[in-house]
Design a protein around this motif. Structure first.
Motif, short mmCIF file in Angstrom:
data_model
loop_
_atom_site.label_atom_id
_atom_site.label_comp_id
_atom_site.label_asym_id
_atom_site.label_seq_id
_atom_site.Cartn_x
_atom_site.Cartn_y
_atom_site.Cartn_z
N GLY A 64 0.60 -1.01 -0.08
CA GLY A 64 0.20 -0.22 -0.01
C GLY A 64 0.98 1.45 -0.46
N SER A 65 2.09 1.17 0.63
CA SER A 65 2.86 2.24 0.25
C SER A 65 4.15 1.62 0.76
CB SER A 65 2.14 3.50 2.41
OG SER A 65 2.59 2.38 3.33
N ARG A 66 4.78 3.12 1.31
CA ARG A 66 6.57 3.09 1.56
C ARG A 66 6.58 2.41 2.64
NH1 ARG A 66 11.55 4.85 -1.19
NH2 ARG A 66 13.33 5.06 0.90
N ALA A 67 6.27 3.33 3.40
CA ALA A 67 6.19 2.94 4.80
C ALA A 67 6.14 1.37 5.50
CB ALA A 67 4.92 3.74 5.95
N ALA A 68 4.52 0.75 4.48
CA ALA A 68 4.86 -0.27 4.91
C ALA A 68 4.97 -1.68 4.07
CB ALA A 68 3.24 -0.89 3.55
N TRP B 241 8.96 2.37 -8.45
CA TRP B 241 7.51 0.42 -9.13
C TRP B 241 6.45 0.68 -8.05
CZ3 TRP B 241 8.72 -5.36 -8.94
CH2 TRP B 241 7.18 -5.68 -9.48
N LEU B 242 6.96 1.23 -7.09
CA LEU B 242 5.89 1.04 -5.10
C LEU B 242 5.27 2.74 -5.63
CD1 LEU B 242 4.56 0.28 -3.03
CD2 LEU B 242 6.41 0.84 -2.17
N ALA B 243 5.93 3.56 -5.91
CA ALA B 243 5.31 5.15 -6.80
C ALA B 243 3.90 4.92 -7.59
CB ALA B 243 6.41 5.99 -6.22
N GLY B 244 3.96 4.46 -8.57
CA GLY B 244 3.54 4.14 -9.62
C GLY B 244 4.16 4.69 -10.79
N GLU B 245 5.70 4.57 -10.96
CA GLU B 245 7.01 5.64 -11.90
C GLU B 245 6.49 4.35 -13.22
OE1 GLU B 245 9.74 7.57 -9.75
OE2 GLU B 245 8.50 8.47 -8.47
N LEU B 246 6.32 3.25 -13.11
CA LEU B 246 7.01 2.54 -14.47
C LEU B 246 5.56 1.09 -14.70
CD1 LEU B 246 9.91 0.62 -12.40
CD2 LEU B 246 9.89 2.40 -13.66
N ASP B 247 4.74 1.97 -14.18
CA ASP B 247 3.05 1.85 -14.51
C ASP B 247 3.14 1.20 -16.27
OD1 ASP B 247 2.33 1.56 -11.83
OD2 ASP B 247 0.78 3.27 -12.38
N HIS C 211 3.29 -2.14 -15.74
CA HIS C 211 0.96 -2.22 -16.13
C HIS C 211 0.74 -3.20 -15.09
CE1 HIS C 211 2.15 -1.29 -20.18
NE2 HIS C 211 3.31 -3.22 -20.39
N ARG C 212 1.63 -2.84 -13.12
CA ARG C 212 1.35 -3.40 -12.42
C ARG C 212 2.29 -2.96 -11.28
NH1 ARG C 212 3.44 -7.67 -9.51
NH2 ARG C 212 5.61 -8.95 -10.56
N ARG C 213 1.59 -3.00 -9.90
CA ARG C 213 2.18 -2.56 -8.85
C ARG C 213 2.83 -3.47 -8.16
NH1 ARG C 213 0.24 2.67 -7.40
NH2 ARG C 213 -0.21 3.81 -9.47
N PRO C 214 3.76 -3.37 -7.50
CA PRO C 214 4.06 -4.37 -6.69
C PRO C 214 3.49 -4.88 -5.87
CG PRO C 214 5.29 -2.53 -5.96
CD PRO C 214 4.36 -2.14 -7.51
N THR C 215 4.12 -6.62 -5.66
CA THR C 215 3.66 -7.43 -4.65
C THR C 215 4.31 -7.45 -3.73
OG1 THR C 215 3.47 -9.30 -5.66
CG2 THR C 215 2.06 -8.22 -6.31
#
Length: 409
Positions: free
Chosen positions: A17-21, A275-281, A285-289
């Protein structure tokens, strides 16, 4: 049980969900708290055909030799059975063989178990005319990757953008890795982290024995193996505190993003944080798990890598049976807080000399004094008299400025 497995798998696939998580997750995976009592060791060897040519063995030859002990990376249908004393066998990209012990309660126990399994491993390989070379760097053969997996293809692609050292590290070097528990609480984790980093340069110098590496750029280095890592990442050793490690992980470049494709890829220079911040969408084409983050952590190789335990990665493979000496030294230097504090004081003058240690080794009088001092302290502090003489001999060797193996020539 099935429900628990399904829940764990579902959590692993959950997007972060976030960098902190993400940092919280790294922290929980990297540092597992508990009373320190275990030690584990991974040993690597270069391999060659036993026909006098020192040619690399074919991968099929290694698979046939290892039989049911072959890792699934080279034999997908293998049972990957451990050797009788519990050690697992793996094959590295250039055909190096790695033996990974089970966690043990003492250096003596882990050395005894590895020695027994090593004897069997040599016999298995000899059946197919493969020999194990006690060298930390390949002096004869240019780098050549035998293991064709998406992971190592992605690593090779990333490292090729930096220079030739990536292929050399992957295919032409061998090391000793020693793993120890992280600590019972945050204060002890900090103390053990500090010790393992503080002694790093002196230990590199004490056990440097790879002055020649075929294909390396010109330059005299005591540890060409460590040189490959330093030139791939000059910041190695610069994470000063365990609290800084999660941020370092997220800001590290992505090696790859796993997919169903035969080749894994990541945009050059992109970090996990991007990648987490959406800069590589647009690229991924997806966010990291959570699973992606766990895998990313396995592609990072700091000199002390937290994997729940602390994995020391800065030691050259040693000649013959002398690999037991650094194992015993690390156990002794971690044996009590007062010993660790004294070791940090001995290493203080050279604690930042990572490059100097790999380049000149014991030719530096400062590094020589620190290396000898640490090994003498280890001999005094070891709880196992079996190792005292070997540690004292290693300290004397360092005072004479000799690399491992040179004292018996």
């Amino acid at each position: 049980m099935a429900m628990a497995v399904d829940a764990a798998a579902s959590r692993a696939r959950k997007e972060l969900g976030s960098r902190a998580a993400a940092e919280d997750h790294v922290r929980s995976r990297a540092f597992r708290l508990g009373i320190p009592r275990l030690i584990g060791v991974e040993l690597e060897w270069l391999t060659a055909r036993a026909d006098g040519t020192e040619s690399r063995p074919e991968l099929t030859r290694l698979v046939e030799a290892l039989g049911p002990h072959a890792p699934r990376t080279v034999a997908p249908s293998s049972s990957a059975r451990p050797l009788p004393s519990g050690s697992a066998v793996s094959v590295e990209p250039g055909g190096q063989i790695e033996l990974s012990s089970v966690p043990c309660t003492s250096a003596r126990q882990v050395c005894d178990r590895l020695t027994a399994d090593l004897r069997m491993l040599r016999a298995l390989l000899a059946r197919r005319s493969v020999t194990m070379l006690d060298r930390a760097a390949d002096e004869v053969r240019p780098p050549h990757r035998l293991l064709r997996t998406p992971r190592y293809g992605a690593m090779e692609l990333r490292y090729d953008r930096i220079g030739p050292m990536g292929r050399l590290m992957m295919n032409s070097t061998a090391s000793i890795q020693v793993s120890v528990d992280a600590g019972r609480d945050e204060a002890e984790v900090v103390q053990r982290w500090e010790l393992l980093h503080a002694i790093g340069p002196a230990m590199i110098a004490a056990f440097a024995c790879s002055p020649r590496l075929r294909g390396a750029p010109e330059g005299d280095w005591a540890s060409q193996r460590m040189r490959t890592w330093l030139e791939l990442d000059p910041t190695l050793g610069h994470v000063d505190h365990p609290a800084d490690y999660p941020a370092w992980v997220l800001d590290a470049p992505l090696t790859c993003v796993r997919s169903e494709m035969p080749e894994w890829y990541a945009p050059p220079g992109a970090t996990f944080a991007a990648w987490l911040a959406g800069e590589l969408d647009a690229d991924i084409h997806r966010r990291p798990t959570i699973d992606d983050l766990d895998y990313h952590m396995t592609t990072l190789f700091p000199p002390v890598r937290p994997c729940g335990h602390l994995e020391v990665r800065y030691l050259d493979a040693q000649p013959a049976e002398s690999w037991q000496v650094p194992v015993a030294a690390l156990e002794a230097l971690l044996s009590a807080p007062e010993v660790s504090a004294e070791a940090c004081a001995i290493a203080a003058p050279v604690r930042d000399q990572w490059s100097e240690a790999a380049r000149v080794g014991l030719a530096s009088l400062e590094l020589r004094a620190a290396a000898a001092g640490l090994l003498s302290l280890a001999a005094e502090s070891s709880r196992d008299m079996r190792f005292t003489a070997a540690l004292d001999a290693a300290a004397a060797r360092c005072l004479r400025g000799l690399a491992p193996g040179e004292e018996v020539r």
